[in-house]
Design a protein around this motif. Structure first.
Motif, PDB file in Angstrom:
ATOM      1  N   LEU A   1      45.561  71.038  46.797  1.00  0.00           N
ATOM      2  CA  LEU A   1      45.736  71.445  48.128  1.00  0.00           C
ATOM      3  C   LEU A   1      47.364  71.441  48.506  1.00  0.00           C
ATOM      4  O   LEU A   1      47.750  72.330  49.263  1.00  0.00           O
ATOM      5  N   ILE A   2      47.962  70.447  47.982  1.00  0.00           N
ATOM      6  CA  ILE A   2      49.491  69.874  48.278  1.00  0.00           C
ATOM      7  C   ILE A   2      50.210  71.438  47.693  1.00  0.00           C
ATOM      8  O   ILE A   2      51.039  72.141  48.234  1.00  0.00           O
ATOM      9  N   ILE A   3      49.639  71.814  46.482  1.00  0.00           N
ATOM     10  CA  ILE A   3      50.494  72.968  45.744  1.00  0.00           C
ATOM     11  C   ILE A   3      50.383  74.133  46.898  1.00  0.00           C
ATOM     12  O   ILE A   3      51.124  74.961  46.781  1.00  0.00           O
ATOM     13  N   GLU A   4      49.035  74.635  46.996  1.00  0.00           N
ATOM     14  CA  GLU A   4      48.665  75.632  48.048  1.00  0.00           C
ATOM     15  C   GLU A   4      49.405  75.614  49.148  1.00  0.00           C
ATOM     16  O   GLU A   4      49.795  76.690  49.754  1.00  0.00           O
ATOM     17  N   SER A   5      49.702  74.527  50.209  1.00  0.00           N
ATOM     18  CA  SER A   5      50.092  74.380  51.153  1.00  0.00           C
ATOM     19  C   SER A   5      51.716  74.778  51.124  1.00  0.00           C
ATOM     20  O   SER A   5      52.307  75.214  52.028  1.00  0.00           O
ATOM     21  N   PHE A   6      52.419  74.853  49.898  1.00  0.00           N
ATOM     22  CA  PHE A   6      53.709  75.029  49.766  1.00  0.00           C
ATOM     23  C   PHE A   6      54.107  76.665  49.674  1.00  0.00           C
ATOM     24  O   PHE A   6      54.857  77.136  49.789  1.00  0.00           O
ATOM     25  N   ASN A   7      52.939  77.441  49.484  1.00  0.00           N
ATOM     26  CA  ASN A   7      53.025  78.894  49.053  1.00  0.00           C
ATOM     27  C   ASN A   7      54.125  79.272  48.299  1.00  0.00           C
ATOM     28  O   ASN A   7      55.062  80.179  48.815  1.00  0.00           O
ATOM     29  N   ILE A   8      53.986  78.764  47.051  1.00  0.00           N
ATOM     30  CA  ILE A   8      55.092  78.994  45.939  1.00  0.00           C
ATOM     31  C   ILE A   8      54.746  80.323  45.460  1.00  0.00           C
ATOM     32  O   ILE A   8      53.569  80.603  44.828  1.00  0.00           O
ATOM     33  N   GLN A   9      55.843  80.978  45.174  1.00  0.00           N
ATOM     34  CA  GLN A   9      55.795  82.236  44.610  1.00  0.00           C
ATOM     35  C   GLN A   9      56.158  82.119  43.139  1.00  0.00           C
ATOM     36  O   GLN A   9      56.473  80.856  42.862  1.00  0.00           O
ATOM     37  N   SER A  10      55.671  83.040  42.270  1.00  0.00           N
ATOM     38  CA  SER A  10      55.875  82.707  40.785  1.00  0.00           C
ATOM     39  C   SER A  10      57.309  82.553  40.456  1.00  0.00           C
ATOM     40  O   SER A  10      58.278  83.242  40.894  1.00  0.00           O
ATOM     41  N   GLY A  11      57.485  81.491  39.825  1.00  0.00           N
ATOM     42  CA  GLY A  11      58.979  81.036  39.286  1.00  0.00           C
ATOM     43  C   GLY A  11      59.768  80.282  40.218  1.00  0.00           C
ATOM     44  O   GLY A  11      60.902  80.026  40.159  1.00  0.00           O
TER      45      GLY A  11
END
Length: 129
Positions: A62-72
Motif C-alpha cells: 500500500l505504501i509503495i502504491e501510494s507513491f505512484n513510482i514510475q519505472s526506475g
C-alpha cells in the motif's frame, strides 16, 4: 528481520574485541546485549505476525502504491520527512556552493549559511518590591 539478526551477531563480535580491558568489555557487552534483545524481540514479534497474516507485505504494498513510482524512479522519502526540520535549523546558500565548485574566487570569502537557528537564553525575572 534478517538485518536484525545480522546486527545482533555483529555487535556481539565487536563487543568481544574489547576483552582486553575488563571495564570496557563489560560496558560494550552490556550495550550489545540490550541491542540484541531489541533485535530478537522484533523478530520474535514480527515474524509470526507476518507468517500468520501477511500484514507487513500488505502495508508495504500500500505504501509503495501510494507513491505512484514510475519505472526506475526512486522516491525522496527522507527528504520529505527531514526537509521541514532541516530548513528550520539551517539553510545553505546554493549560489555560494556553486561558486566555490566552479572556482569563483569571490565565493570563497562568502558565507555558505543563509539562515541558522537562533539560540535563546532563558532568563528569570523576579519582581522587586
Amino acid at each position: 528481520m534478517g538485518t536484525n539478526i545480522g546486527t545482533s551477531v555483529t555487535n556481539t563480535l565487536v563487543a568481544m574485541t574489547q576483552a582486553g580491558d575488563r571495564s570496557t568489555f563489560r560496558r560494550a557487552f552490556a550495550g550489545a546485549t540490550v541491542h540484541d534483545f531489541f533485535n530478537w524481540l522484533s523478530v520474535l514479534v514480527l515474524l509470526p505476525l507476518e507468517v500468520a497474516s501477511g500484514y507487513l507485505y500488505v502495508v508495504t504494498e500500500l505504501i509503495i502504491e501510494s507513491f505512484n513510482i514510475q519505472s526506475g524512479e526512486a522516491p525522496d522519502l527522507l527528504n520529505v520527512i527531514t526537509d521541514v526540520l532541516t530548513e528550520a535549523i539551517i539553510q545553505l546558500d546554493e549560489s555560494v556552493i556553486g561558486g566555490i565548485a566552479t572556482g569563483d574566487p569571490e565565493a570563497r570569502n562568502k558565507s555558505m549559511i543563509k539562515k541558522w537557528c537562533q539560540t535563546y537564553t532563558n532568563t528569570v525575572r523576579r519582581a522587586v518590591g
